[in-house]
Design an enzyme around this catalytic site. Sequence first.
Site, PDB file in Angstrom:
ATOM      1  N   ARG A 344       0.858  -1.201   0.000  1.00 20.74           N
ATOM      2  CA  ARG A 344       0.000   0.000   0.000  1.00 20.74           C
ATOM      3  C   ARG A 344       0.886   1.241   0.000  1.00 20.74           C
ATOM      4  NH1 ARG A 344      -1.794  -4.120  -0.557  1.00 20.74           N
ATOM      5  NH2 ARG A 344      -3.602  -5.141   0.399  1.00 20.74           N
ATOM      6  N   ARG A 354       3.081   5.032   3.814  1.00 21.05           N
ATOM      7  CA  ARG A 354       2.831   3.675   4.325  1.00 21.05           C
ATOM      8  C   ARG A 354       3.851   2.735   3.686  1.00 21.05           C
ATOM      9  NH1 ARG A 354      -3.428   1.963   4.621  1.00 21.05           N
ATOM     10  NH2 ARG A 354      -2.456   0.049   5.268  1.00 21.05           N
ATOM     11  N   ASP A 361      -2.206  -7.163   5.172  1.00 23.67           N
ATOM     12  CA  ASP A 361      -2.440  -6.902   3.746  1.00 23.67           C
ATOM     13  C   ASP A 361      -1.554  -7.802   2.887  1.00 23.67           C
ATOM     14  OD1 ASP A 361      -4.252  -4.945   4.400  1.00 23.67           O
ATOM     15  OD2 ASP A 361      -2.850  -3.294   4.170  1.00 23.67           O
ATOM     16  N   ASP A 485      -9.856  -1.814  10.595  1.00 21.39           N
ATOM     17  CA  ASP A 485      -8.980  -0.877  11.302  1.00 21.39           C
ATOM     18  C   ASP A 485      -9.740   0.052  12.230  1.00 21.39           C
ATOM     19  OD1 ASP A 485      -6.456  -1.552  10.384  1.00 21.39           O
ATOM     20  OD2 ASP A 485      -6.648  -0.374   8.558  1.00 21.39           O
ATOM     21  N   LYS A 628     -15.943   3.982   3.138  1.00 25.92           N
ATOM     22  CA  LYS A 628     -14.975   3.189   3.886  1.00 25.92           C
ATOM     23  C   LYS A 628     -15.683   2.324   4.943  1.00 25.92           C
ATOM     24  CE  LYS A 628     -10.858   4.640   4.641  1.00 25.92           C
ATOM     25  NZ  LYS A 628      -9.560   4.372   4.026  1.00 25.92           N
ATOM     26  N   GLU A 629     -15.134   2.296   6.155  1.00 28.57           N
ATOM     27  CA  GLU A 629     -15.688   1.381   7.161  1.00 28.57           C
ATOM     28  C   GLU A 629     -17.036   1.841   7.711  1.00 28.57           C
ATOM     29  OE1 GLU A 629     -12.514   2.289   6.974  1.00 28.57           O
ATOM     30  OE2 GLU A 629     -11.165   0.620   7.458  1.00 28.57           O
ATOM     31  N   HIS A 636     -12.645  -4.739  -0.788  1.00 33.51           N
ATOM     32  CA  HIS A 636     -11.914  -5.907  -0.281  1.00 33.51           C
ATOM     33  C   HIS A 636     -12.844  -7.053   0.126  1.00 33.51           C
ATOM     34  CE1 HIS A 636      -8.256  -6.818   2.540  1.00 33.51           C
ATOM     35  NE2 HIS A 636      -8.937  -7.922   2.387  1.00 33.51           N
ATOM     36  N   GLN A 682     -10.207   0.712  -3.347  1.00 33.77           N
ATOM     37  CA  GLN A 682     -10.431   0.317  -1.952  1.00 33.77           C
ATOM     38  C   GLN A 682     -11.900   0.425  -1.560  1.00 33.77           C
ATOM     39  OE1 GLN A 682     -10.009   2.887   1.517  1.00 33.77           O
ATOM     40  NE2 GLN A 682      -8.109   1.805   1.965  1.00 33.77           N
ATOM     41  N   GLY A 702      -6.525  -4.919  -0.994  1.00 31.48           N
ATOM     42  CA  GLY A 702      -6.695  -6.367  -0.870  1.00 31.48           C
ATOM     43  C   GLY A 702      -7.738  -6.898  -1.852  1.00 31.48           C
TER      44      GLY A 702
END
Length: 794
Positions: A344, A354, A361, A485, A628-629, A636, A682, A702
Amino acid sequence: MKFGHFDDAAREYVITRPDTPRPWSNYLGSTEYGAIITNHAGGYSFYKSGATGRFLRMRFNGVPLDMPGRTFYLRDKVSGDYWSAAWQPVAKPLDQYKSTCRHGTAYTVIESEYAGISTESTYFVPLGQTFEYWRLKVTNTGKARREISLFTYCEFANLWHTAQDLINLQYSLFITRAFREDNILGVVCNPNYDFDGKDLTGCNRSWIALSGAPVAGVETVREKFLGSYGGYASPDVVVKGKCSDFLAQGDNVVGGIQSDITLEPGETREIIVQLGLGTIESHGRKTVAEFGTPQRCEAELQKLKASWHAHFSSLQVSTPDKEFDAMVNTWNAYNALITYAWSRSASLVYNGERDGLGFRDTVQDMLGAIPLLREGVKGRLELMLTGQLANGGAIPVIKPFSHKPGHEAPPPDEEYRSDDCLWFFNAIPAYVAETGDVGFYDKVLPYADKGEATILGHLRRGLEFNLERTGRNGLPCGLAADWNDCIRLGYKGESVFVAFQVRLGLDVYAGIADRLGKADQAAWARAELKALDAKIQAVCWDGEWFIWAVGQDGTIYGTKNFAEGQVYMNTQVWAVMSGAATRQQADTCLKTMKDRLATPFGVMLCAPPFIKANPEIMKATLFNAGIKENAGIFSHTQSWGVIAEVMQGNGDQAYDYYRAFMPSAYNERAEVREVEPYVHCQTTYSRYNTNEGASRVPWLSGTASWSFYSATHWLLGIRPEIEGLRIAPCIPKAWPGFTMTRHFRGKNVSIEVRNPAGVCGGVKSLTVDGQPVSGEIVPASLLREGSRIIATLG
Ligand code: GLC
């Protein structure tokens, strides 16, 4: 709206409209000399590390997102008109300027046509070399002679360090220097530092050369080239048509080389630009002498293509869905290998900060690389195993260049992730099944901090790490994070996702132990598995779905009594993948997932989004809803939905889920997704956000490995096992069948799956070279070079 198409035969994506919603990027080079390039020739280059080896500058998060890059400017000496060989940065009106960009496998070709002049610029890093080519072909397509000035432009980082180059200006602006020898410019930061001409790491020296036409002048200082107020669209030097030949001693050094050429009607001139590392003396002169001709450049390009295409020939498919084929045969495979290479760390979004290999990952990235690189992944797998600590946990990031097994310090206890080593239970069996190398489990490798064990021993420690850290219900602790995360359940909080990972791990471990004849080990794993199953059944089933987690204080997340994040995708799909769910639970929880989380763009990670939940626990609250989350469509995880449906035999549903996040399915409406339609990303905005459908963070995710793996091993269902190849497709009923060619243990075999009855799966008959085989596994011993496997479903 469509901006381009897949050229499957050439393995290229052809961008036919340059005004893509964002710059669309590609990768050049290797893990030694890496580079990013866009359809505007924007991007940057770096040696080994995007962060600490950066020598070509690109300013992140600018508008556009990819400048500066590697520009060729052209100027008509008579009219004074000027343009660039890619549409940006000059950006001539698109009714007068035509451009295509062909992104290929580690090369990019950009063509332009403007004012009777056509150009073709080709960018790549030759195999095993530490320089990049920019080859420019210029053709006069008109009827009159033309006088054209060409200019190269790129900015060198003042220090080989991304952040320092941008912020430490009171220092870095005073350490640069340009040198010239004929057609080569040398660029040095810290010129008085010694350089032995050998180790290029951090050597802060590079060069750029132009061959194939006389050099008319050079411009080496940014403000002299661009003008203090000129900018990339109208640089002073190009406007005026003349370089000053001034050699920088301080300030920002740029690679401006001018060449004036005359083109008769129909005439083509070919210019070779090379940009590489080291000094003129140590590398430049020699490299130009050896590689600086059109013939050599072309030969190197063909060599590069052949090398990449050889990887893809390991696994090729032909299905009724040509967009699916374009992904599996080239783009998803390529995406998986690029992600495997760079983790990443380097893209238009990841700026190198990163750096290194994120543990979880990287272990997951193996799944995509294994079928393509086979034994080639062994070193990386072993490196990751030596990132495991003697207590079974892992160092969160492995730095391949400085990693010292046996000497690494363990992280503080509260920083362990709970999932890191559990991914080995996906990657290692896949590697052993692909290669047949069962002896791998007996290999002894050191732990990161102290001690050593066989790989089987490493696997056991991985399981024990989680079995030793359990919460109030006896389920594994989530620790600093699980795959997600964004959860902080408290040290003793419990992760249901990890419980399912441990369940899968125990099951896989028992199977390996059986095979190795270690009955006591198998018995241990089965006893643990039984005990874990009982806890899962007692605590994790919510009636219509599996809960998400249990906080340290006992709060249950992902349950009907908790409004936000009520249903969580990961625990539904992993309940099925791990075998923890009963058939009825599996049917029910997958139905809940479909009803509550599925959208036309993919399955949301959870819903409804977190708005009020404590961000100290559910960090997803910090994100806008629908990305995202926080109830976004996390790419992924999409393949897990596919695999879970395949395991239930639902080929139509699995395929629907696959197409929802498959980039090529958006090619005709690429403006929705905005990012490259040939690579995964992502995350995608879900319906909880006004940007619904727009995707972000392309390339390094991923998603690349899991989607390749889920398509080939689960949907198409051709899965290596230790005995041989399992043929277990689970496809849409409407597919009449498909074919695959596959490399397997040194042999190239073909597989034809016929579906006359219009079913999803279930192999009714199986033959190898005409001989019937019972069951669905073709034993490796029956396979010869060129063997033909025919499976009929029904
Ligand atoms: C990002 C991280 C990955 C993590 C995921 C979910 O993709 O790279 O490690 O599992 O986010 O939080």
